[in-house]
Design an enzyme around this catalytic site. Structure first.
Site, PDB file in Angstrom:
ATOM      1  N   GLY A 239      -7.762  -5.718   2.800  1.00 48.74           N
ATOM      2  CA  GLY A 239      -7.504  -4.491   3.529  1.00 48.74           C
ATOM      3  C   GLY A 239      -7.456  -4.589   5.035  1.00 48.74           C
ATOM      4  N   PRO A 274      -8.144 -11.007   1.046  1.00 51.64           N
ATOM      5  CG  PRO A 274      -8.266 -12.680   2.682  1.00 51.64           C
ATOM      6  CD  PRO A 274      -8.901 -12.216   1.395  1.00 51.64           C
ATOM      7  NE  ARG A 312       4.277  -2.935   4.690  1.00 51.39           N
ATOM      8  CZ  ARG A 312       3.939  -2.341   5.781  1.00 51.39           C
ATOM      9  NH1 ARG A 312       4.653  -2.491   6.863  1.00 51.39           N
ATOM     10  NH2 ARG A 312       2.865  -1.586   5.826  1.00 51.39           N
ATOM     11  CE1 TYR A 316       3.410   2.065   0.796  1.00 54.47           C
ATOM     12  CE2 TYR A 316       4.450   0.152   1.796  1.00 54.47           C
ATOM     13  CZ  TYR A 316       3.844   0.759   0.723  1.00 54.47           C
ATOM     14  OH  TYR A 316       3.661   0.027  -0.422  1.00 54.47           O
ATOM     15  CB  CYS A 342      24.285   4.636  -0.750  1.00 55.14           C
ATOM     16  SG  CYS A 342      25.617   3.468  -0.597  1.00 55.14           S
ATOM     17  CD  GLU A 343      17.767   5.748  -1.665  1.00 56.41           C
ATOM     18  OE1 GLU A 343      16.778   6.310  -1.156  1.00 56.41           O
ATOM     19  OE2 GLU A 343      17.753   5.210  -2.771  1.00 56.41           O
TER      20      GLU A 343
END
Ligand code: LLP
Length: 421
Positions: A239, A274, A312, A316, A342-343
């Protein structure tokens, strides 16, 4: 710190100009620096040198077998969450006795695979899973080494999708459940409860959530030891965050210093899982500018990498540093850096100030080593990029670029769709 640096106007990975790697391997291209990974592993390991510990690299952050082999050579193990990750680790030569098997939904075949290959322990996330593991162990005539994952109800203060330590999250067990299950498991001849585990989330940029969660886990571990339960491992998960743009995460030293006092009086081996902090900025994604598109309102830099290669930013809203591979000293512009998919989510950066670029120029998306390739897909029928590892002046392909044939591998047209039949 990493080994992607400019020498003059050109960005290098260790001793190789990135333009040279692109010339050889094309774009989009993942490039990893072995020296950076090695440095991060050493720093992390040294920060914990006063405590007996084992570093189990989180294979989900980057499961390439060359990366896993490098970690194993440094003395590391792995944290896995699927049979597939176990397969990868074993292929890479990670010692099973350094593998911890996490995950909320381990299936019977996965449990069986883990037990047969004698992983160090399975981290249990529910009561049903515990009894499933006991049954599988009995069937195999073995004893399953297990650890219970505690949900400490601590806010990791990170993106909600990657926070895992709150009561509302699907992960782990409550303190009360752990006490009662520990007692029951200790009496089962097919279960060997050895550990206690936590993992509160990812990309954590303060020490406080770690301290809060580890304190809770240490208190429980002390109580269990008082009850003469033979606890051997305290697994505190992963984390620790990294710097993508302007975050200031604690260094491994600061992280270790904050948590070390909590282990006083506990004779346990610490396990750490990790991922990002070891491999995050040891990898970059290189992409080529396909078009520069100017509208009245905006400028778009359309590149040849997309959200299928690095999801990512789309998933996020994460912001990666993006730099030109060759600095031309042009004035900065403000632009959206977007992929070809296509987004509208296929955007690496919005209104980003960046040195003006021309079509054909190369851009480097930094800190893409963790959860980059490992989350890549073939969406929009895009073959996944090649991965290259650099060590000094050597470069090796550690995953070949996919071809169109790879896109349809395993697909079949049933006979009854064949008009000649
Ligand atoms: N251990 C367990 C049980 C985990 O679930 C994870 C990550 C780790 C260790 C490693 O965490 P790290 O040290 O890398 O933060 N795809 C997201 C991150 C998902 C993390 C999932 N679990 C992202 O790109 O930010």
């Amino acid at each position: 710190m990493d080994y992607f640096d400019y020498k003059g106007a050109a960005l290098y990975c260790e001793e190789i100009p990135i333009t040279e790697l692109v010339h050889q391997f094309d774009t989009p291209l993942y490039i990893y620096s072995h020296a950076t990974l090695e440095r991060h592993f050493r720093v992390f390991n040294e920060a914990l040198s006063n405590l007996p510990h084992l570093i189990c690299f989180s294979a989900k952050s980057n499961g390439n077998i060359a990366i896993l082999r490098a970690i194993a050579q440094m003395g590391g193990g792995a944290d896995i969450v699927s049979g597939g990750e176990l397969f990868r680790c074993l292929e890479a030569g990670v010692s099973p006795q350094k593998i911890v098997f996490s995950g909320v939904g381990k299936t019977v075949p996965e449990i069986e695979y883990g037990l047969r290959r004698k992983v160090l322990m399975l981290n249990v996330e529910s009561e049903s899973e515990l009894w499933k593991i006991a049954l599988v162990a009995e069937k195999l005539g073995t004893v399953a080494p297990i650890s219970f994952r505690l949900n400490p109800d601590v806010d990791a203060k990170t993106h909600p999708y990657i926070a895992t330590g709150l009561k509302r999250n699907k992960f782990g067990l409550t303190r009360e459940t752990i006490f009662s299950l520990y007692k029951e498991a200790a009496q089962n001849p097919h279960l060997a409860p050895l550990g206690l585990t936590i993992h509160i989330g990812s990309q954590i940029t303060e020490t406080t959530p770690f301290v809060d969660a580890v304190r809770i886990a240490c208190d429980i571990a002390k109580e269990l030891q008082k009850k003469k339960i033979p606890l051997k491992y305290l697994d505190i998960g992963g984390g620790l965050g990294v710097r993508y743009r302007d975050e200031e995460p604690p260094s491994p030293k600061e992280y270790a210093k904050a948590i070390a006092p909590l282990f006083k009086g506990l004779s346990l081996t610490l396990i750490l899982e990790p991922g990002r902090v070891l491999i995050g900025n040891a990898g970059v994604l290189i992409t080529r500018v396909v078009y520069v598109k100017k509208t009245k309102r905006k400028q778009f830099i359309v590149v040849d990498a997309g959200m299928n290669d690095l999801i990512r930013p789309a998933l996020y809203k994460s912001e990666h540093t993006i730099e030109p591979v060759v600095r031309r000293g042009k004035p900065a512009v403000r632009a959206d850096i977007v992929g070809p998919i296509c987004e509208s989510a296929d955007t690496f950066a919005q209104d980003r100030e960046i040195e003006d670029v021309e079509e054909g120029d190369l851009l480097c998306i930094r800190t893409a080593g963790a959860y980059g390739f490992s989350m890549a897909s073939q969406y929009n029928a895009r073959p996944r990029p090649a991965e290259v590892m650099v060590r000094g002046s050597d470069a090796a392909v550690i995953r070949a670029r996919e071809s169109f044939d790879d896109l349809i591998r395993g697909e079949k047209i049933p006979d009854w769709l064949n008009p000649e039949r």
